[in-house]
Write an enzyme that holds these catalytic residues in place. Structure first.
Site, mmCIF file in Angstrom:
data_model
loop_
_atom_site.group_PDB
_atom_site.id
_atom_site.type_symbol
_atom_site.label_atom_id
_atom_site.label_comp_id
_atom_site.label_asym_id
_atom_site.label_seq_id
_atom_site.Cartn_x
_atom_site.Cartn_y
_atom_site.Cartn_z
ATOM 1 N N GLU A 91 0.698 -0.997 -0.001
ATOM 2 C CA GLU A 91 -0.064 0.026 -0.030
ATOM 3 C C GLU A 91 0.901 1.128 -0.025
ATOM 4 O O GLU A 91 0.097 2.361 0.171
ATOM 5 C CB GLU A 91 -0.928 -0.002 1.421
ATOM 6 C CG GLU A 91 -1.879 -1.125 1.181
ATOM 7 C CD GLU A 91 -2.759 -1.432 2.397
ATOM 8 O OE1 GLU A 91 -2.525 -0.351 3.339
ATOM 9 O OE2 GLU A 91 -3.197 -2.417 2.806
ATOM 10 N N HIS A 94 6.286 4.355 -2.049
ATOM 11 C CA HIS A 94 7.918 4.471 -1.580
ATOM 12 C C HIS A 94 8.084 3.656 -0.280
ATOM 13 O O HIS A 94 8.522 4.589 0.577
ATOM 14 C CB HIS A 94 8.337 6.048 -1.793
ATOM 15 C CG HIS A 94 7.300 6.875 -1.034
ATOM 16 N ND1 HIS A 94 6.025 7.025 -1.066
ATOM 17 C CD2 HIS A 94 7.351 7.918 -0.212
ATOM 18 C CE1 HIS A 94 5.192 7.904 -0.477
ATOM 19 N NE2 HIS A 94 6.260 8.475 0.218
HETATM 20 C C1 DLZ Z 1 3.308 8.811 2.586
HETATM 21 C C2 DLZ Z 1 3.105 7.483 3.403
HETATM 22 C C3 DLZ Z 1 2.897 6.510 2.651
HETATM 23 C C4 DLZ Z 1 2.476 6.135 1.319
HETATM 24 N N1 DLZ Z 1 2.660 5.237 3.484
HETATM 25 C C5 DLZ Z 1 2.787 5.309 4.787
HETATM 26 C C6 DLZ Z 1 2.803 4.070 5.584
HETATM 27 O O1 DLZ Z 1 2.282 2.882 5.033
HETATM 28 N N2 DLZ Z 1 2.971 4.142 6.741
HETATM 29 C C7 DLZ Z 1 3.591 5.442 7.585
HETATM 30 O O2 DLZ Z 1 3.580 5.323 8.803
HETATM 31 N N3 DLZ Z 1 3.491 6.699 6.868
HETATM 32 C C8 DLZ Z 1 3.056 6.524 5.512
HETATM 33 N N4 DLZ Z 1 3.501 7.802 4.697
HETATM 34 C C9 DLZ Z 1 3.387 8.871 5.235
HETATM 35 C C10 DLZ Z 1 5.059 9.310 5.873
HETATM 36 O O3 DLZ Z 1 5.224 8.348 6.868
HETATM 37 C C11 DLZ Z 1 5.021 10.796 5.923
HETATM 38 O O4 DLZ Z 1 4.214 11.053 7.097
HETATM 39 C C12 DLZ Z 1 4.754 11.613 4.795
HETATM 40 O O5 DLZ Z 1 5.709 11.360 3.759
HETATM 41 C C13 DLZ Z 1 5.204 13.062 5.347
HETATM 42 O O6 DLZ Z 1 6.408 13.319 5.447
#
Ligand code: DLZ
Length: 163
Positions: A91, A94
């Site tokens: 999901e 990156h």
């Molecule tokens: C952007 C993002 C994505 C796509 N997936 C997750 C995730 O699976 N778990 C998580 O804890 N955070 C995710 N984030 C958010 C990033 O950690 C971060 O908060 C953003 O890139 C803003 O800096």
């Protein structure tokens, strides 16, 4: 054979009485992170850490966990920090960046501040794996493991302060 859950088995006589623990929670995948937080609460309680000695803060995502940990670690108000998050490969476009920077940042915070920081971040292929590693009482819960790690490392840092 030793299972994953046994690896964080408490060292004999581990006692968290009087320790102050900071918990940093990422808001992504909140249903998983809540299960981890329940595991932390259970683990800390079993080790004698008082509810009133636990300070909890939230951050947007796992990428921000190191900054949250640093804020708590440098406050002088906690003996150890636990970071909780869930990054799911299927999901997250990156995934490597978010998971990798989170882990590297957390390690950097504990090494530079001298305050132990437990890595309670699930980095999984899918939600099923994340659910399996954040189970309720009696099941494997990485939050519970992290509580043990935080107490053990806080005690170690107290008896052998990092230079
Ligand atoms: C952007 C993002 C994505 C796509 N997936 C997750 C995730 O699976 N778990 C998580 O804890 N955070 C995710 N984030 C958010 C990033 O950690 C971060 O908060 C953003 O890139 C803003 O800096």
């Amino acid at each position: 054979m030793t299972g994953e859950a046994d690896k964080a088995a408490p060292a004999a006589g581990l006692d968290g009485t009087g320790l102050r623990i900071g918990v940093v929670r990422a808001r992504w995948n909140p249903h998983i992170v809540e299960r981890l937080a329940e595991g932390v609460r259970r683990g800390l309680e079993q080790l004698g850490v008082a509810d009133t000695d636990v300070v909890e803060v939230g951050v947007p995502g796992s990428f921000e966990l190191p900054m949250g940990a640093r804020i708590l670690a440098s406050s002088g108000q906690v003996d150890a920090v636990i970071c909780l998050g869930s990054v799911i490969r299927g999901e997250t476009t990156h995934y490597e960046l978010v998971a990798g920077e989170s882990a590297a940042g957390i390690q950097q915070v504990q090494l530079t501040t001298g305050v132990p920081v437990a890595f309670g971040v699930l980095t999984t292929e899918d939600e099923e794996q994340a659910l399996a590693r954040s189970q309720g009482p009696g099941g494997h819960n990485v939050g519970e493991d992290s509580a043990i790690v935080a107490v053990e490392m806080a005690r170690l840092a107290a008896t052998h302060p990092p230079a």
